[in-house]
Design a protein around this motif. Structure first.
Motif, PDB file in Angstrom:
ATOM      1  N   SER A  62      10.655  10.445   0.597  1.00  0.00           N
ATOM      2  CA  SER A  62      12.101  10.278   0.352  1.00  0.00           C
ATOM      3  C   SER A  62      12.653   9.065   1.090  1.00  0.00           C
ATOM      4  O   SER A  62      13.575   8.403   0.603  1.00  0.00           O
ATOM      5  N   GLN A  63      12.047   8.725   2.246  1.00  0.00           N
ATOM      6  CA  GLN A  63      12.467   7.487   2.931  1.00  0.00           C
ATOM      7  C   GLN A  63      12.173   6.268   2.060  1.00  0.00           C
ATOM      8  O   GLN A  63      13.006   5.368   1.927  1.00  0.00           O
ATOM      9  N   VAL A  64      10.980   6.268   1.473  1.00  0.00           N
ATOM     10  CA  VAL A  64      10.602   5.139   0.612  1.00  0.00           C
ATOM     11  C   VAL A  64      11.553   5.052  -0.576  1.00  0.00           C
ATOM     12  O   VAL A  64      12.029   3.977  -0.951  1.00  0.00           O
ATOM     13  N   GLU A  65      11.844   6.213  -1.132  1.00  0.00           N
ATOM     14  CA  GLU A  65      12.745   6.263  -2.289  1.00  0.00           C
ATOM     15  C   GLU A  65      14.112   5.679  -1.929  1.00  0.00           C
ATOM     16  O   GLU A  65      14.670   4.857  -2.674  1.00  0.00           O
ATOM     17  N   ALA A  66      14.586   6.074  -0.755  1.00  0.00           N
ATOM     18  CA  ALA A  66      15.899   5.582  -0.314  1.00  0.00           C
ATOM     19  C   ALA A  66      15.867   4.072  -0.114  1.00  0.00           C
ATOM     20  O   ALA A  66      16.786   3.351  -0.517  1.00  0.00           O
ATOM     21  N   GLY A 124       0.817  -1.214   0.000  1.00  0.00           N
ATOM     22  CA  GLY A 124       0.000   0.000   0.000  1.00  0.00           C
ATOM     23  C   GLY A 124       0.846   1.257   0.000  1.00  0.00           C
ATOM     24  O   GLY A 124       0.520   2.252  -0.651  1.00  0.00           O
ATOM     25  N   GLU A 125       1.975   1.176   0.733  1.00  0.00           N
ATOM     26  CA  GLU A 125       2.830   2.352   0.809  1.00  0.00           C
ATOM     27  C   GLU A 125       3.566   2.582  -0.520  1.00  0.00           C
ATOM     28  O   GLU A 125       3.724   3.711  -0.974  1.00  0.00           O
ATOM     29  N   ILE A 126       3.985   1.477  -1.116  1.00  0.00           N
ATOM     30  CA  ILE A 126       4.639   1.598  -2.427  1.00  0.00           C
ATOM     31  C   ILE A 126       3.663   2.212  -3.434  1.00  0.00           C
ATOM     32  O   ILE A 126       4.001   3.119  -4.199  1.00  0.00           O
ATOM     33  N   ARG A 127       2.428   1.710  -3.360  1.00  0.00           N
ATOM     34  CA  ARG A 127       1.397   2.190  -4.286  1.00  0.00           C
ATOM     35  C   ARG A 127       1.164   3.694  -4.093  1.00  0.00           C
ATOM     36  O   ARG A 127       1.073   4.454  -5.059  1.00  0.00           O
TER      37      ARG A 127
END
Lengths: 393, 195
Positions: free
Chosen positions: A22-26, A6-9
């Protein structure tokens, strides 16, 4: 810690807060497993997006415009109001006290959509003391109430029926106070805090039977075969409706009711202000009818059923199974309403629901206990109403 | 009976005297109906069109939505009201879809006829799009209503926050629900095209 789908989506849709994004990106940069899942999710999203694009309107074909929509809406509202005004017209004037009493309890919720039912029942009710309620299903289409018939019923009601009102509309701050005004023991659920109660006036309607006029009405509705005894001519039939008490549960905003243009502001607004989360609880001692001695009640009952569109044989068969001196026979239209017997407040009651719309449609729960008629009216699931009913002390 | 039974307040009303003096339009819980209509009629029609695939049916359903708004205004106001309109509209649209019988041969012919009349050269293309749409509708009709609503509203360009409002779900769960709904849709789509 891996990322959730869900978070990726949400990240891909740019719907995350900037810092979380930006945390997800990292994380994606450093985690091959999550990256693979992210790729799959993106692929899935694209694929479904393409398939759903089939639902996209061809821009050349969109004929929708707010102004045109507004016109359509205006005529729909007008049609709705005309229907309502017609209904109000038939049932306003001197009839008000009668309506405020009897019909709010028993008929109104059912027959709002069917003014003709109200006309039939009201002009012709063979009520004595209501001790039980039975249901008869009928097909409104076979009633075929014409404007002419409605006008005739209206003149019958205004010329042959005398109305008296007793008491005034009053508000009360507790069940005990309301009961004191209305003259019977008002019941409420154990847990309900005291709130405001409406106490409606009572009324008496006296009808001098005018056979030729009734005959004309039967003809106008295409039921010339309905037969009434000659001995009825000129006889008084008196309907007495005691004061009734109404309480509201949930989000009811009667004072916010929109006044429909052209509508009699004194007319009680029944449906429009009842919101989804509003339950109306009404109680009143059974209305009574006194009629001439020697009247064949079953025959009147049969005429009433024929008026509702039952065939002569069906009406006769049904009429013979009912104790008309104690039973109110409630007309329920086929298709539009469903009904079932329920045990409520320790007695047998009737639950009627609008069949076409179980989510928003209204329901009415009716029962009679110790000479008092109770009605709970709400929208959607009847659970709230049943809980109130079964919690009564 | 549980304690929660009477979470509902026993209604306390203002004195009835205020009642008739109220301006009728303001009386509707402060709803500026005309402004709401202007703002939402077209987008609500467009969202319903995505479900039913027919403009006049979409308008009929939108009419029902706004009649309901008019007759029994909900407690929501402002942007929440938009969410309410989309929810009721998509609900009614999906209901219509589910109760609809399979499109008949004649209706397919009507699509071709329509394309010819509107002088669209690509009649075959129009038919193909119509069949594609029917397939999508069939899938939407058999999915869980909330998933179908989610896909339609998202496809219509609503943000996560707007979708969350319309469907009464937490904004933080929209991504999860969306991923799940897409997976479900794709699985059904594949199954239909294999079988």
């Amino acid at each position: 810690m891996h990322l959730k789908d869900g978070e990726i989506r949400a990240y891909q849709d740019q719907e995350l807060q900037v810092d979380r994004s930006s945390q997800v990106e990292a994380h994606l940069a450093s985690c091959a497993a999550c990256r693979e899942r992210a790729d799959n999710l993106a692929k899935l999203s694209r694929e479904v997006g393409l398939q759903l694009a089939a639902t996209q309107a061809d821009s050349r074909s969109s004929p929708v415009h707010a102004d045109a929509g507004r016109k359509r809406f205006a005529s729909a509202i007008q049609a709705q109001q005309e229907k309502q005004m017609m209904t109000n017209k038939i049932f306003s004037r001197g009839l008000r006290p009668v309506w405020v009493g009897l019909t709010l309890v028993v008929l109104l919720a059912i027959s709002l959509a069917f003014p003709q039912v109200r006309a039939a029942a009201n002009s012709f009710l063979a009520l004595f003391r209501v001790q039980q309620i039975a249901v008869v299903q009928f097909n409104p289409q076979t009633m075929g109430m014409s404007d002419q018939a409605a006008a005739q019923i209206e003149s019958l009601l205004s010329e042959d029926v005398q109305f008296e009102q007793f008491g005034e509309f009053q508000m009360a701050g507790s069940a005990a106070e309301a009961g004191g005004i209305a003259g019977f023991n008002v019941r409420m659920p154990e847990q309900a805090p005291d709130g405001d109660f409406d106490v409606q006036p009572g009324g008496r309607a006296t009808f001098l039977v005018d056979l030729p006029r009734l005959k004309a009405i039967f003809d106008a509705i295409g039921k010339p075969e309905i037969d009434l005894p000659e001995s009825l001519q000129g006889q008084p039939v008196t309907l007495e409706i005691p004061r009734q008490v109404t309480a509201y549960f949930g989000e009811c905003k009667p004072e916010d009711a929109p006044l429909v243009e052209g509508q009699d502001p004194d007319m009680p607004q029944t449906k429009p202000w009842m919101q989804d989360a509003c339950i109306t609880f009404t109680q009143l001692p059974s209305p009574s009818i006194s009629a001439p001695d020697g009247l064949d009640i079953a025959q009147l009952g049969q005429a009433y059923l024929q008026l509702l569109g039952l065939s002569e044989e069906d009406a006769a068969r049904y009429a013979s199974t009912v104790d008309w001196t104690t039973t109110f026979v409630l007309p329920v239209p086929y298709n539009d309403m469903t009904y079932q017997d329920v045990v409520v407040d320790g007695v047998n009651g009737t639950l009627i629901q609008q069949a076409y719309d179980p989510t928003y449609g209204s329901y009415i729960l009716l029962w009679v206990k110790d000479g008092i008629i109770y009605s709970l009216n709400g929208y959607g699931s009847p659970d709230g109403g049943l809980q109130i009913a079964n919690g009564l002390r | 009976m549980s304690e929660t039974t009477f979470r509902m307040n026993f209604y306390k009303r203002r004195p009835a005297a205020n009642r008739r003096a109220d301006d009728p339009s303001a009386a509707q819980t402060g709803l500026d109906f005309d402004a709401v209509f202007q703002q939402y009629w077209e987008p609500v029609c467009a969202v319903i069109y995505r479900i039913v695939g027919d403009w006049s049916e979409a308008e009929d359903i939108a009419l029902e939505v706004f009649l309901q708004l008019h007759n029994r205004p909900p407690a929501q106001t402002g942007t929440q009201l938009g969410g309410w309109l989309y929810r009721v509209g998509t609900n009614l649209g999906l209901n219509a879809l589910r109760s609809r019988k399979r499109r008949t041969y004649y209706e397919t012919q009507a699509v071709i006829q329509d394309a010819l009349e509107r002088q669209i050269d690509d009649a075959a293309g129009a038919l193909e799009r119509s069949q594609e749409m029917q397939q999508v509708q069939a899938i939407l009709a058999e999915m869980k209503p909330r998933s179908a609503q989610l896909l339609i509203l998202r496809q219509s360009g609503l943000s996560y926050a707007e979708v969350a409002q319309a469907l009464s779900v937490a904004p933080g769960s929209v991504g999860t629900l969306l991923a799940r709904a897409e997976a479900d849709f794709a699985r059904r789509y594949r199954r239909k095209n294999q079988g």
